[in-house]
Design an enzyme around this catalytic site. Structure first.
Site, PDB file in Angstrom:
ATOM      1  CB  CYS A   1      -0.690  -0.092   1.237  1.00  0.00           C
ATOM      2  SG  CYS A   1      -2.057  -1.217   1.435  1.00  0.00           S
ATOM      3  CD  GLN A   2       2.074   5.268  -3.611  1.00  0.00           C
ATOM      4  OE1 GLN A   2       2.004   6.390  -3.559  1.00  0.00           O
ATOM      5  NE2 GLN A   2       3.258   5.009  -4.527  1.00  0.00           N
TER       6      GLN A   2
END
Ligand SMILES: Cc1ncc(COP(=O)(O)O)c(C=O)c1O
Lengths: 407, 143
Positions: B53-54
């Protein structure tokens, strides 16, 4: 001649579209600028009429392609006021230009204990190649600190300079903050210690008049795609005597004088650094981008962009919860910010829902974000084709988003 | 209790009412995130961060007899809303149900278009992590 915005905007087909049901407001120009129709036409014309490999064939098309290709080199030489065409090397971008210097100049001239200076606000492209080189050579990478406004601390720079400093590699204009660095002074000071200076001009070359002879920089790296030109094309300027003293970069065709299995002799600059068939079409099309800039004139472009910058800075500054990141006195048209209590990703996505294209995140400057103790920012960056009414759209959207957490 | 499919249909209906307007859809997702139960600060560990996930997403579980209860948090409001949707569908269920769940609501509400490709990858990483938890529980139960 004052810039007529309607005329300029009509040259950029991409600007006239809707995104998420709203008119596109393109404010991500620091990442890449849009391309005028003339550049697009030049690309297809090249493949339709002139496609040939250059510097080799003895036929008419090859000759024509070679002349067009070399004409771009001349235009670039004039654009940055280099002494001669031979000092202009084509690469695939700023990143490759810097890596080329690290791999050739660095390989030959940096040795154990040498020091390389960069600043806190460098793009990763101007950090990682030097880290790799320093690791290999047991050289030392030193970092020039900045103040809270995002300006280089010159007295700290003075303290870092010494006889071991072999290279200062510094961003001319920060992509994340917009800060214009006092590079002329930096270059003069570095030269006093015999250090060479590389300027990362990825952002400066689109906004400022960059004159390599006046600045006296030893290298300048920049990318065509941030100057209304095609992607996949970069430029490395280097002073003749330095380029000549550097070993070649990649080996292959074009970069040689004579090859035997016993020994190969290398071509003269710039060809020594341009192995293989280059990006001919994009080089040729880049002429049209430079002509676009030259027709408008750098000073009028700057005036237009500065106008947008101060207009946007004033209006955004009134929004409750607006936190500007990077408030240097000398700035180009870049506004980096956060909204109190909100993550930049979320802000960017909500702006996108309004048709507004901005960049969010660390902007490839993670150490800089760490310096400010933040994960990232929202960055709006303006170009000459942006309008005040687009800024109004941005300001209204930012105000609405800020309200969610700042009642 | 409603089945996984029932809840997915509910979500599809809710998003259907919002229609094509991206902005109101995003606001809605954020509101959902704001309603997530408090996540214990002590669980905000490096281990509980979902990779891929960013933005930062923390996920942990509590056992409730033979069921898994998911707890999650994120440093971005939109991501928090996304994981709250997954929790609504998958939390409080048996490992087997979670493992076999076909999460077709994501495509049906056009989530990819709403959140873009980077966040879609993040969403896929969240689902994968939830299924991994379910697999681990199932293995443990069968041991
Ligand atoms: C300051 C700066 N340096 C280097 C780069 C890298 O340029 P490119 O990706 O075109 O090689 C950029 C591009 O974002 C930049 O803004």
């Amino acid at each position: 001649m004052p810039i007529n915005l309607e005329d300029i905007r009509s040259l950029f087909p991409i600007l006239h579209q809707e995104v998420n049901g709203k008119p596109l407001v393109y404010l991500d120009n620091a990442a890449t600028t849009q391309k005028p129709q003339a550049v697009l036409d030049a690309l297809s014309n090249y493949y339709e009429l002139d496609n040939s490999n250059i510097h080799r064939g003895a036929h008419t098309l090859a000759d024509r392609a070679t002349r067009y290709y070399e004409k771009t080199r001349t235009l670039i030489k004039e654009y940055i006021n280099a002494k001669e065409e031979a000092e202009i090397i084509f690469t695939k971008g700023t990143t490759e230009s810097i890596n080329l210097v690290a791999a050739t100049f660095g390989r030959k001239f940096i040795t154990k204990g040498d020091e390389i200076l960069i600043s806190t606000m460098e793009h990763h492209a101007n950090i990682v190649p030097w880290q790799m080189l320093c690791e290999e050579k047991e050289a030392i990478l030193k970092i020039i600190p900045i103040n809270d406004s995002g300006e280089i601390l010159m007295e700290e720079f003075d303290k870092l300079l010494n006889e071991n400093t072999k290279l200062v590699s510094i961003v001319h204009v920060s992509n994340a903050l917009g800060t214009i660095n006092p590079v002329k002074e930096i270059i003069q000071k570095a030269h006093r210690f015999g250090a060479k200076v590389l300027l990362d001009g990825a952002q400066s070359t689109s906004h400022l008049d960059v004159n390599v002879q006046d600045l006296d920089c030893d290298f300048l790296a920049f990318s065509a795609h941030k100057l209304f030109g095609p992607t996949g094309l970069g430029i490395l300027y280097g002073k003749r005597n330095i380029l000549e003293s550097m070993p070649p970069y990649q080996g292959g065709g074009e970069m040689i004088k004579e090859v035997t299995f016993a020994k190969t002799t290398y071509n003269d600059i710039p060809f020594k650094f341009e192995a293989g068939t280059p990006n001919i079409a994009d080089v040729i099309a880049f002429q049209k981008a430079l002509e676009f800039i030259n027709d408008l004139g750098k000073s009028d472009i700057k005036k237009q962009e500065d106008d947008l910058l101060s207009y946007a800075t004033d209006l955004l500054g009134e929004i409750k919860g607006f936190i500007p990141i990077g408030t240097a006195k000398d700035k180009v048209s870049v506004i980096s910010f956060n909204l109190n209590g909100m993550h930049p990703f979320d802000v960017g996505m909500m702006l996108d829902a309004n048709g507004i294209a901005v960049r969010t995140g660390h902007h490839c400057t993670q150490p800089l974000m760490q310096r400010f103790g933040i994960e990232g920012t929202v960055r709006a960056s303006f170009s000459v084709y942006n309008t005040k009414s687009e800024i109004d759209v941005l300001v209204a959207a930012v105000a609405k988003i800020a309200k969610i957490k700042n009642k | 209790m409603n089945t996984i499919q029932d809840i997915q249909n509910e979500i599809i209906d809710e998003f259907g009412i919002l229609g094509d307007d991206k902005e109101s859809t995003i606001y809605y997702i954020m509101e959902l995130g704001a309603k997530l139960p408090e996540f214990p600060e002590s669980e905000k560990t490096e281990e509980n961060i979902i990779k891929g996930c960013q933005s930062k997403v923390w996920l942990t579980t509590q056992e409730n007899e033979d069921k898994i209860v998911f707890l999650a948090d994120s440093n971005t409001d939109i991501t928090k809303g996304l994981i709250s949707l997954l929790i609504r569908v998958l939390s409080g269920r048996k490992p087997q149900e979670i493992l076999h769940a076909q999460l077709d609501f994501i495509d049906k509400i056009g989530m990819g278009n709403i959140i873009g490709s980077q966040r879609s990858n993040g969403l896929a990483a969240m689902i994968k992590q939830m299924k991994l938890y379910a697999l681990a529980y199932q293995t443990k139960q069968n041991a």
